[in-house]
Design a protein around this motif. Structure first.
Motif, PDB file in Angstrom:
ATOM      1  N   ARG A  68      15.771  41.277  19.526  1.00 22.76           N
ATOM      2  CA  ARG A  68      16.370  40.500  18.453  1.00 22.76           C
ATOM      3  C   ARG A  68      15.794  40.898  17.091  1.00 22.76           C
ATOM      4  N   LEU A  71      17.373  44.273  16.002  1.00 23.54           N
ATOM      5  CA  LEU A  71      18.785  44.140  15.625  1.00 23.54           C
ATOM      6  C   LEU A  71      18.920  43.470  14.263  1.00 23.54           C
ATOM      7  N   THR A  72      18.097  42.480  13.998  1.00 25.17           N
ATOM      8  CA  THR A  72      18.127  41.806  12.703  1.00 25.17           C
ATOM      9  C   THR A  72      17.717  42.754  11.587  1.00 25.17           C
ATOM     10  N   LEU A 131      20.053  39.564  27.916  1.00 26.81           N
ATOM     11  CA  LEU A 131      20.209  39.421  26.465  1.00 26.81           C
ATOM     12  C   LEU A 131      21.360  38.475  26.124  1.00 26.81           C
ATOM     13  N   ILE A 166      22.237  36.935  22.495  1.00 27.11           N
ATOM     14  CA  ILE A 166      22.465  38.178  21.753  1.00 27.11           C
ATOM     15  C   ILE A 166      23.850  38.713  22.097  1.00 27.11           C
TER      16      ILE A 166
END
Length: 343
Positions: free
Chosen positions: A88, A91-92, A114, A119
């Motif tokens: 996470r 990805l952010t 996930l 997610i």
């Protein structure tokens, strides 16, 4: 939407075709932007990406392997919560809104976890062994079988020239689909699958009878066939997902046959990773393209936590959990089709 694509696990023909279809359809139909994570989940954990655009992916249809690279990195190895948090965070930081994970049981198992953690992710099934339970077929399998059959055809002629038994070891750790289809298409006299306990005395009997009629025995054996003994399988090294790294089935079978058939001449050929490489067949190009298109439509419509699946002739999305619950092994009915027939 900014979408990250990754390819995990062993490579196989057709991976690039999925990437190509997903990027072209996502860009043109939905205005999506794409990045590729390098080397499977390793690239996600490290934030290692490359841009994917139309110009990059257009030539990929006929190219084997994967331009994104692959690995057997398991982001959940240290615990689900820790792995999800690491994914996470990356990805952010990269402003990636969703993932398209292309892989087999292990890659899609991570994708399932996930999704459960919130997610956004969809999957495309990839396994050369054709053993995912939620789809009738996976790309790469058709190419692998044809490659194996071509090799068997060549080995059969040299075996005949020297009155020699040719043992061909193919991929198939727990599911014998490659061996089953290769044996049938190549006219093997014996085919040994992981799903069965082989009668080695019967194999020796067939070998003798084929030689007696002036032919050369052709034997196809899965790498996971139970010819090593339980102790050897138990002590085999394991990968990051805990799978035993099996091999040597062909050599073990040769040893058993030489003990049972005095004077037998044999050669063992391990096709191994030869089955993974090269240009995908037409069937695999088509299936991989359809899977890529389906995955993009799922992302666009918010149908998350799903995987592209072939049922009959139709491709649609099914829950990821269905793909990773139970392996699709060769059923008794398929093995029984040729039982008692001496080829």
């Amino acid at each position: 939407m900014r979408v990250g694509i990754l390819t995990g696990g062993g490579d196989c023909p057709g991976l690039n075709a999925v990437i190509r279809a997903a990027v072209l359809a996502g860009t043109q139909r939905h205005g999506m932007e794409f990045v590729g994570f390098l080397d499977g989940w390793r690239g996600v954990l490290d934030g290692d990406t490359v841009p994917l655009d139309e110009e990059t992916v257009r030539p990929l249809l006929t190219i084997g392997g994967t331009i994104l690279g692959s690995s057997r990195t398991n982001p959940l190895a240290d615990g689900v919560d820790d792995g999800v948090a690491r994914v996470r965070k990356q990805l952010t930081a990269l402003e990636v809104d969703a993932l398209l994970a292309i892989g087999g049981e292990d890659t899609l198992g991570v994708a399932t976890a996930l999704h459960a953690a919130g997610i956004p992710v969809v999957g495309a099934p990839k396994t050369i062994d054709d053993d995912l339970s939620a789809t009738d077929a996976t790309f790469g399998f058709d190419t692998a079988v044809q490659t194996a059959v071509d090799a068997c055809d060549r080995l059969a002629t040299t075996g005949a020239s020297h009155h020699r038994a040719m043992i061909v070891e193919v991929m198939g750790r727990h599911a014998g689909w490659i061996a089953l289809h290769t044996g049938m298409a190549a006219g093997a006299h014996v085919t040994i699958l992981p799903e069965e306990d082989p009668d080695l005395d019967a194999v020796a009997d067939v070998t003798r009878s084929v030689l007696a009629r002036g032919q050369a025995p052709l034997i196809v054996v899965s790498e996971g066939a139970k010819v090593h003994g339980e102790e050897a399988a138990k002590n085999a090294p394991r990968d990051a997902f805990g799978h035993a790294q099996l091999g040597g089935a062909g050599d073990a079978l040769e040893h058993e046959l030489l003990a049972r058939v005095p004077g037998l001449s044999t050669r063992v050929t391990v096709l191994g990773h030869l089955l993974r490489g090269g240009t995908p067949s037409a069937a695999d190009r088509i299936l991989a393209t359809r899977f890529g298109l389906s995955a993009i439509e799922a992302l666009a419509s918010g149908n998350l936590g799903t995987m592209a699946s072939l049922h009959g002739v139709e491709v649609h999305q099914v829950p990821l959990a269905e793909a990773t619950g139970v392996l699709r092994t060769v059923p008794d009915a398929r093995r029984a089709e040729t039982a008692g027939v001496r080829w």
